[in-house]
Design an enzyme around this catalytic site. Structure first.
Site, PDB file in Angstrom:
ATOM      1  N   HIS A 113       0.792  -1.226   0.000  1.00 31.20           N
ATOM      2  CA  HIS A 113       0.000   0.000   0.000  1.00 31.20           C
ATOM      3  C   HIS A 113       0.830   1.284   0.000  1.00 31.20           C
ATOM      4  O   HIS A 113       0.274   2.377  -0.168  1.00 31.20           O
ATOM      5  CB  HIS A 113      -1.015  -0.011   1.163  1.00 31.20           C
ATOM      6  CG  HIS A 113      -2.352   0.544   0.785  1.00 31.20           C
ATOM      7  ND1 HIS A 113      -3.514   0.241   1.439  1.00 31.20           N
ATOM      8  CD2 HIS A 113      -2.708   1.399  -0.208  1.00 31.20           C
ATOM      9  CE1 HIS A 113      -4.524   0.895   0.879  1.00 31.20           C
ATOM     10  NE2 HIS A 113      -4.056   1.606  -0.126  1.00 31.20           N
ATOM     11  N   ASP A 140     -10.249  -0.666   3.080  1.00 34.54           N
ATOM     12  CA  ASP A 140      -9.113  -1.228   3.803  1.00 34.54           C
ATOM     13  C   ASP A 140      -9.542  -1.628   5.216  1.00 34.54           C
ATOM     14  O   ASP A 140     -10.397  -0.975   5.814  1.00 34.54           O
ATOM     15  CB  ASP A 140      -8.029  -0.125   3.894  1.00 34.54           C
ATOM     16  CG  ASP A 140      -6.627  -0.663   4.161  1.00 34.54           C
ATOM     17  OD1 ASP A 140      -6.458  -1.478   5.082  1.00 34.54           O
ATOM     18  OD2 ASP A 140      -5.697  -0.228   3.460  1.00 34.54           O
ATOM     19  N   HIS A 142      -7.454  -1.329   7.577  1.00 33.55           N
ATOM     20  CA  HIS A 142      -6.634  -0.449   8.412  1.00 33.55           C
ATOM     21  C   HIS A 142      -6.796   1.002   7.973  1.00 33.55           C
ATOM     22  O   HIS A 142      -7.266   1.274   6.866  1.00 33.55           O
ATOM     23  CB  HIS A 142      -5.160  -0.847   8.301  1.00 33.55           C
ATOM     24  CG  HIS A 142      -4.913  -2.292   8.601  1.00 33.55           C
ATOM     25  ND1 HIS A 142      -4.922  -3.258   7.632  1.00 33.55           N
ATOM     26  CD2 HIS A 142      -4.673  -2.929   9.773  1.00 33.55           C
ATOM     27  CE1 HIS A 142      -4.699  -4.444   8.183  1.00 33.55           C
ATOM     28  NE2 HIS A 142      -4.547  -4.272   9.484  1.00 33.55           N
ATOM     29  N   ASP A 144      -4.086   3.162   7.840  1.00 34.29           N
ATOM     30  CA  ASP A 144      -2.850   3.567   7.159  1.00 34.29           C
ATOM     31  C   ASP A 144      -2.510   5.040   7.417  1.00 34.29           C
ATOM     32  O   ASP A 144      -2.054   5.756   6.533  1.00 34.29           O
ATOM     33  CB  ASP A 144      -2.929   3.258   5.656  1.00 34.29           C
ATOM     34  CG  ASP A 144      -3.051   1.757   5.389  1.00 34.29           C
ATOM     35  OD1 ASP A 144      -2.715   0.961   6.290  1.00 34.29           O
ATOM     36  OD2 ASP A 144      -3.484   1.376   4.292  1.00 34.29           O
ATOM     37  N   HIS A 157       3.828   0.920   4.530  1.00 35.12           N
ATOM     38  CA  HIS A 157       2.484   0.770   3.935  1.00 35.12           C
ATOM     39  C   HIS A 157       1.396   1.240   4.898  1.00 35.12           C
ATOM     40  O   HIS A 157       0.299   1.568   4.451  1.00 35.12           O
ATOM     41  CB  HIS A 157       2.219  -0.660   3.427  1.00 35.12           C
ATOM     42  CG  HIS A 157       2.143  -1.725   4.475  1.00 35.12           C
ATOM     43  ND1 HIS A 157       1.720  -3.001   4.192  1.00 35.12           N
ATOM     44  CD2 HIS A 157       2.437  -1.723   5.800  1.00 35.12           C
ATOM     45  CE1 HIS A 157       1.748  -3.735   5.309  1.00 35.12           C
ATOM     46  NE2 HIS A 157       2.191  -2.983   6.280  1.00 35.12           N
ATOM     47  N   ASP A 242      -7.552  -2.248  -0.941  1.00 33.82           N
ATOM     48  CA  ASP A 242      -6.597  -3.143  -0.278  1.00 33.82           C
ATOM     49  C   ASP A 242      -7.260  -4.521  -0.175  1.00 33.82           C
ATOM     50  O   ASP A 242      -8.435  -4.625   0.187  1.00 33.82           O
ATOM     51  CB  ASP A 242      -6.300  -2.573   1.122  1.00 33.82           C
ATOM     52  CG  ASP A 242      -5.166  -3.277   1.847  1.00 33.82           C
ATOM     53  OD1 ASP A 242      -5.146  -4.518   1.861  1.00 33.82           O
ATOM     54  OD2 ASP A 242      -4.316  -2.581   2.439  1.00 33.82           O
ATOM     55  N   ASP A 244      -7.088  -6.600   2.000  1.00 34.81           N
ATOM     56  CA  ASP A 244      -7.590  -6.905   3.350  1.00 34.81           C
ATOM     57  C   ASP A 244      -8.912  -6.218   3.680  1.00 34.81           C
ATOM     58  O   ASP A 244      -9.469  -6.417   4.761  1.00 34.81           O
ATOM     59  CB  ASP A 244      -6.524  -6.674   4.428  1.00 34.81           C
ATOM     60  CG  ASP A 244      -6.208  -5.218   4.698  1.00 34.81           C
ATOM     61  OD1 ASP A 244      -7.034  -4.344   4.398  1.00 34.81           O
ATOM     62  OD2 ASP A 244      -5.106  -4.953   5.220  1.00 34.81           O
ATOM     63  N   GLU A 287      -1.689  -4.772  -2.017  1.00 31.71           N
ATOM     64  CA  GLU A 287      -1.445  -5.765  -0.958  1.00 31.71           C
ATOM     65  C   GLU A 287      -1.745  -7.199  -1.373  1.00 31.71           C
ATOM     66  O   GLU A 287      -1.705  -8.092  -0.518  1.00 31.71           O
ATOM     67  CB  GLU A 287      -2.192  -5.408   0.339  1.00 31.71           C
ATOM     68  CG  GLU A 287      -1.740  -4.096   0.990  1.00 31.71           C
ATOM     69  CD  GLU A 287      -0.368  -4.176   1.673  1.00 31.71           C
ATOM     70  OE1 GLU A 287       0.091  -5.293   1.938  1.00 31.71           O
ATOM     71  OE2 GLU A 287       0.232  -3.112   1.924  1.00 31.71           O
TER      72      GLU A 287
HETATM   73 MN   LIG Z   1      -3.796  -0.727   3.481  1.00 32.84          MN
END
Ligand SMILES: [Mn+2]
Length: 324
Positions: A113, A140, A142, A144, A157, A242, A244, A287
């Site tokens: 990322h 995402d 997260h 970030d 990332h 992303d 995830d 990712e």
């Molecule tokens: Mn990310």
């Protein structure tokens, strides 16, 4: 709103694929193989099959780590591979900016990322030149939004949005970018955030649709509200997807899995709504880690999602006839 059944007209879009095989920003190796996996999964064919003009520009060659910059060397003391990431950010920005200048929609194939430090910086610059607002949708698990001071790992990332919104300690990555207004950043799918990072996200006025909110109100309603809030003529919408964001049971090919992610239908619905908005001007796919994937499962799902983002609908089959 009724889904169109049968023949569907999709506006022909010029799409440019650009591979960014970096993994220096991640804690786990393997995303260097991401761009190749998308090609093997049939991304080019899927987009051409929808009638789009697709050009695959191949991969950006691995840049040299940036040397000889004192501030960057200092940053490298707290951020893993900062000189490598600086090289990638500058290369991705320059290439991305040139592609956007030419027109069409670039799709950046990652790569971890940290890729977005370059792609979003390019989008911010082009949006400013065109008198548009850059809006970033960050799909995402997260946020970030870590800084060198708050990051538990030092993996860059997890710092992409902090950098892009003007975190001064990260400026040596690439100086003089057009900063992204944090109130124009929408985190969607969030379910893992570090304590200090949460504070940063709150203070900067970032919009957050975390999984709790998505569970409660539904992905579609939230996405519709978000898209309705954007002014069509003056918005450059950048989508950063992303792997995830998705539930790990669907997409295990990522180094930072978090349980409780978007379902298959939620993810497709988000993509379909984004397509219908007509606002998406640039895209990151980040990712994907083929080394951790299960027989290409995640690469294939991501490819399907990109097809939805560019106009494929789940219901574009022949309508089911009532049996006599
Ligand atoms: Mn990310």
């Amino acid at each position: 709103m009724a889904h169109p059944l049968g023949a569907i007209e999709i506006a022909r879009t010029e799409i440019t694929l650009i591979g960014c095989p970096l993994e220096a920003g991640a804690g786990v190796r393997g995303s260097v193989m991401g761009p190749a996996a998308y090609r093997v999964a049939g991304l080019v064919e899927a987009l051409r099959g929808l009638g789009h003009a697709v050009r695959d520009e191949g991969d950006i060659p691995t840049p040299r780590p940036v040397g000889g910059e004192t501030a960057l060397n200092r940053l490298a003391e707290t951020c893993r591979n900062a000189r490598e990431i600086a090289g990638w950010t500058r290369a991705i920005h320059d290439r991305g900016y040139a592609l956007m200048k030419r027109g069409g929609v670039p799709v950046f194939l990652g790569g971890d990322h940290a890729l977005s430090m370059g792609s979003v910086a390019a989008a911010a610059r082009i949006a400013e030149e065109r008198g548009q607002d850059l809006v970033v949708l960050w799909l995402d698990a997260h946020a970030d939004f870590n800084t060198p001071a708050t990051s538990p790992s030092g993996n860059m990332h997890g710092m992409a949005l902090a950098y892009l919104t003007g975190e001064p300690t990260l400026a040596p990555v690439m100086e003089d970018i057009t900063p992204v207004d944090p109130t124009n950043v929408h985190l969607f799918g969030l379910r893992s955030i570090d304590a200090q990072e949460r504070q940063i996200v709150d203070e900067r006025g970032v919009t957050v649709s975390d999984m709790r909110i998505i569970d409660e109100f539904g992905a579609a309603a939230l996405m519709r509200d978000f898209l309705a809030s954007l002014e069509a003529d003056r918005t450059h919408l950048h989508v950063s997807l992303d792997v995830d964001f998705l539930d790990p049971s669907l997409a295990p090919g990522v180094g930072t899995t978090v349980p409780g992610g978007a379902t298959y239908r939620e993810a497709h619905l988000v993509m379909e709504l984004l397509h219908e908005s007509g606002l998406v001007a640039s895209v990151d796919l980040v990712e994907l880690n083929p080394f951790l994937d299960d027989r290409g499962k995640s690469a294939r799902l991501m490819t399907e999602l990109v097809a939805s983002l560019f106009g494929r609908t789940i219901l574009d089959r022949k309508p089911i006839r009532a049996t006599p």
